[in-house]
Scaffold this motif. Structure first.
Motif, PDB file in Angstrom:
ATOM      1  N   GLU A 111      -2.860   3.423  -7.637  1.00  0.00           N
ATOM      2  CA  GLU A 111      -4.295   3.027  -6.164  1.00  0.00           C
ATOM      3  C   GLU A 111      -5.850   3.564  -6.248  1.00  0.00           C
ATOM      4  O   GLU A 111      -5.834   2.358  -6.205  1.00  0.00           O
ATOM      5  CB  GLU A 111      -3.891   4.001  -4.794  1.00  0.00           C
ATOM      6  CG  GLU A 111      -1.975   4.091  -4.549  1.00  0.00           C
ATOM      7  CD  GLU A 111      -2.254   1.958  -3.484  1.00  0.00           C
ATOM      8  OE1 GLU A 111      -3.835   2.005  -2.440  1.00  0.00           O
ATOM      9  OE2 GLU A 111      -1.702   1.370  -3.853  1.00  0.00           O
ATOM     10  N   THR A 133      -3.851   8.253   6.765  1.00  0.00           N
ATOM     11  CA  THR A 133      -4.625   7.245   6.456  1.00  0.00           C
ATOM     12  C   THR A 133      -5.830   7.850   6.191  1.00  0.00           C
ATOM     13  O   THR A 133      -6.729   7.152   4.937  1.00  0.00           O
ATOM     14  CB  THR A 133      -5.093   6.091   7.982  1.00  0.00           C
ATOM     15  OG1 THR A 133      -3.899   5.398   7.779  1.00  0.00           O
ATOM     16  CG2 THR A 133      -5.747   4.497   7.230  1.00  0.00           C
ATOM     17  N   ASN A 143       0.598  -1.075  -0.216  1.00  0.00           N
ATOM     18  CA  ASN A 143       0.112  -0.349   0.196  1.00  0.00           C
ATOM     19  C   ASN A 143       0.855   1.758   0.248  1.00  0.00           C
ATOM     20  O   ASN A 143       2.055   1.149   1.123  1.00  0.00           O
ATOM     21  CB  ASN A 143      -0.879  -0.137   1.421  1.00  0.00           C
ATOM     22  CG  ASN A 143      -2.552  -0.939   0.859  1.00  0.00           C
ATOM     23  OD1 ASN A 143      -2.360  -1.278  -0.005  1.00  0.00           O
ATOM     24  ND2 ASN A 143      -2.717  -1.438   2.249  1.00  0.00           N
TER      25      ASN A 143
END
Length: 171
Positions: free
Chosen positions: A40, A11, A4
């Protein structure tokens, strides 16, 4: 092992950014962003399209009795979402920010209201009504699922020299 990317954000900010850009990609068909963000967003967008492709045909015909103008009972047939499609629709609605339909140039208010009267979530309707059938047909023709997006690198951005790209949905 999948990695990630942190994208230089906390976050909650990172998740909001990725889902917001995924919604923009699904609404407009293409976005311009950095390569790291595009990778992503691609993951999220492909999963959402796959969810819609797998469940868009789950519908149920329902007959309801309604009163007409003369107070007579008439049978009216509706097509509702089946349980799998409803669950998929609700999941997409929970994850994606709501994008509202915009008025087209030189379109009157009345015409805009009539065009958008029965559409509560235009992005979700676009995913299930336009993208899911198109990519399901594509999967049958080519014999493969997935691969709904492509990344085209466009060079580096002035100022911070970040590598940029165009992330778009394939035809």
């Amino acid at each position: 092992m999948a990695q990630n990317r942190k994208l230089g954000k906390r976050t909650d900010q990172r998740v909001a950014l990725v889902y917001s850009q995924a919604a923009q990609l699904l609404w407009y068909g293409k976005i311009e962003t950095t390569v790291e963000r595009a990778k992503e967003v691609r993951k999220v967008a492909e999963k959402m399209i796959t969810l819609a492709v797998n469940n868009y045909q789950d519908t149920v015909k329902v007959t309801k009795m309604k009163d007409n103008q003369k107070n007579e009972k008439i049978a009216v047939e509706f097509t509702n979402d089946g349980p799998k499609k409803l669950a998929a629709r609700r999941r997409l609605m929970a994850l994606l920010p709501d994008i509202q339909e915009q008025k087209v140039a030189k379109e009157s208010k009345q015409t805009f209201r009539e065009r958008t009267a029965d559409i509560k979530h235009p992005l979700i309707e676009k995913i299930f009504g336009e993208y899911a059938p198109k990519y399901d047909k594509r999967a049958e023709e080519k014999g493969q699922k997935g691969g709904y997006t492509r990344i085209i690198k466009t060079g580096n951005r002035r100022g911070d020299d970040a590598s940029t790209c165009i992330l778009e949905l394939v035809d």
